[in-house]
Design an enzyme around this catalytic site. Structure first.
Site, PDB file in Angstrom:
ATOM      1  N   LYS A 136      -6.238 122.761  51.908  1.00 36.88           N
ATOM      2  CA  LYS A 136      -5.356 122.014  51.015  1.00 36.88           C
ATOM      3  C   LYS A 136      -5.681 120.528  51.085  1.00 36.88           C
ATOM      4  CE  LYS A 136      -1.681 125.408  51.097  1.00 36.88           C
ATOM      5  NZ  LYS A 136      -0.572 125.986  51.840  1.00 36.88           N
ATOM      6  N   GLN A 193       4.086 124.090  55.766  1.00 37.90           N
ATOM      7  CA  GLN A 193       3.351 125.356  55.832  1.00 37.90           C
ATOM      8  C   GLN A 193       4.191 126.425  56.529  1.00 37.90           C
ATOM      9  OE1 GLN A 193       0.142 125.883  54.460  1.00 37.90           O
ATOM     10  NE2 GLN A 193       0.657 128.011  54.903  1.00 37.90           N
ATOM     11  N   ASP A 205       5.913 123.324  46.309  1.00 35.60           N
ATOM     12  CA  ASP A 205       5.838 124.778  46.511  1.00 35.60           C
ATOM     13  C   ASP A 205       6.808 125.501  45.574  1.00 35.60           C
ATOM     14  OD1 ASP A 205       3.975 125.887  48.192  1.00 35.60           O
ATOM     15  OD2 ASP A 205       5.127 125.537  50.032  1.00 35.60           O
TER      16      ASP A 205
END
Ligand code: NDP
Length: 299
Positions: free
Chosen positions: A59, A103, A126
Site C-alpha cells: 500500500k 490494517q 476503507d
C-alpha cells in the site's frame, strides 16, 4: 475451446488496476498543479502479522508511486486500545492526512469496531465506518469499501450497463458481501445475497447472470453451479497445498471447470486482488478533493 477464446473470458484485474493507478497518478498531478493539494494516506499497522506486513508495504509503495504522501505507523503488538484510539484521533486532526487505514486484523486486546468508529468518516478510505456503510445503503455519496468497489468497476468495464441483471452475492460480510450487494442494487440489478444458511445454493447460483463469490472456501463453486454465459467475480483468496511442498492461491470458484461456461471470470491471483489497493488510492484522492471542496480532476 481455443486459447484465444479462453483468454477473452478472463477478466484481467491486474491490467485494469494498473490503468486505474495511472489515472489516479494523473489526478494527483493535477491536484498539486492546480490547487497545491498533495493527498496523503496514513496506514497504521499494529503487531507483526506477516500477511499484514506485506499488504502495508504494498500500500505504501503504490501510494508513493501514484505521487501521494504515505505515512506509515507501526505499533508494537502490545499496543493498548486507548493508545491506538489516540493515534487515530491525531490522524483525524492532521491536515496532511487525507485518508486513514488501520490494517485489520488487530491484536485481541483491541476492538476493531471501536477503532473504525473513531476514524473521521471523511478520511475513512476503507469505507468501513457506519456513516459510510449507511450512506451506501441509502444511496448517498460516502466512501465505498475498496474490494466491492473494485469488483463493480470490473463488472461495468466488462458488461457496461448492469441494469436488470440477476446478481448473486455469495457472502454477507460487512467488508465485501453487503456493500457489494448495495452497489449492485444501485446499478439496478436484482440482487440475492447468499450465505452459510442459504438453501439450494447451487440453484441460487445457477439463476445468476452475475455471480460474486466472497466466502473464503477454496473451489467451493464448481462450473456446473454457474449459468452459461454468466460473469463471475471471484473475491476469495485461499492458500492451498500445491502438492510439491509449496502452496498456491486459489479462489472460491473452481476456475478450470468454470472457464468454459462463463462469459467472463476473474482469476485468482490477478483478478480482484490488485483492484483493492488501486481503489484505496482512488478513495484517497476522492477524500482529499472532498476535504478541500474541489472537483475530482478528470483523468
Ligand atoms: P467472511 O468470513 O467475513 O465472510 C464469509 C461469508 O461467506 C459469510 O457471509 C459466510 O456466511 C459465507 N459462507 C461461509 N461458508 C459458506 C458456505 N459453505 N456456503 C455459503 N456461504 C458461506 O469473509 P470476507 O467477506 O472477509 O472474505 C471473503 C473472501 O474474500 C476471503 O477469501 C477473503 O480472503 C477474500 N477477500 C479478498 C479481498 C481482496 O482484496 N481480493 C479483500 C477481502 C476479502 P455466514 O454469514 O452465514 O457465516
Amino acid at each position: 475451446m481455443s486459447d484465444r477464446a479462453s483468454d477473452m473470458r478472463i477478466i484481467d484485474g491486474k491490467a485494469f488496476a494498473a490503468g486505474l493507478r495511472a489515472r489516479v497518478g494523473t489526478q494527483v498531478g493535477a491536484l498539486k498543479e492546480r490547487h497545491g493539494i498533495e493527498p496523503g494516506l496514513a496506514v497504521v499497522l499494529v503487531g507483526e502479522n506477516p500477511a499484514s506486513e506485506v499488504y502495508v508495504r504494498n500500500k505504501a509503495k503504490q501510494t508513493r508511486a501514484a505521487g501521494m504522501r504515505s505515512f506509515e505507523h507501526r505499533l508494537p503488538p502490545t499496543t493498548s486500545q486507548e493508545a491506538l484510539l489516540a493515534m487515530v484521533r491525531q490522524l483525524n486532526d492532521d491536515p496532511d492526512v487525507s485518508g486513514i487505514l488501520v490494517q485489520l486484523p488487530l491484536p485481541a486486546q483491541i476492538g476493531a469496531d471501536a477503532i473504525i468508529a473513531t476514524i473521521d468518516p471523511a478520511k475513512d478510505v476503507d469505507g468501513f465506518h457506519t456513516t459510510n456503510a449507511g450512506l451506501l445503503a441509502v444511496g448517498g455519496d460516502g466512501l465505498v469499501p475498496c474490494t466491492p468497489l473494485g469488483c463493480l468497476m470490473l463488472l461495468k468495464d466488462r458488461l457496461g450497463d448492469l441494469s436488470g441483471a440477476r446478481a448473486l452475492v455469495l457472502g454477507r460480510s460487512n467488508i465485501v458481501g453487503k456493500p457489494m450487494a448495495h452497489l449492485l442494487v444501485r446499478e439496478s440489478c436484482t440482487v440475492t445475497i447468499a450465505h452459510s444458511r442459504t438453501r439450494d445454493l447451487a440453484d441460487e447460483c445457477r439463476r445468476a447472470d452475475i455471480l460474486v463469490a466472497a466466502v473464503g472456501r477454496p473451489h467451493m463453486v464448481p462450473g456446473d453451479w454457474i449459468r452459461p454465459g454468466a460473469t463471475v467475480i471471484d473475491v476469495g483468496i485461499n492458500r492451498i497445498d500445491a502438492g510439491n511442498g509449496k502452496t498456491r492461491l486459489v479462489g472460491d470458484v473452481d476456475f478450470e471447470s468454470a472457464l468454459p461456461i462463463v462469459a467472463g471470470i476473474t482469476p485468482v491471483p490477478g483478478g480482484v486482488g490488485p483492484m483493492t489497493i488501486a481503489c484505496l488510492l482512488h478513495n484517497t484522492v476522492l477524500a482529499a478533493c472532498r476535504q478541500h471542496g474541489v472537483e475530482v480532476p478528470v483523468a
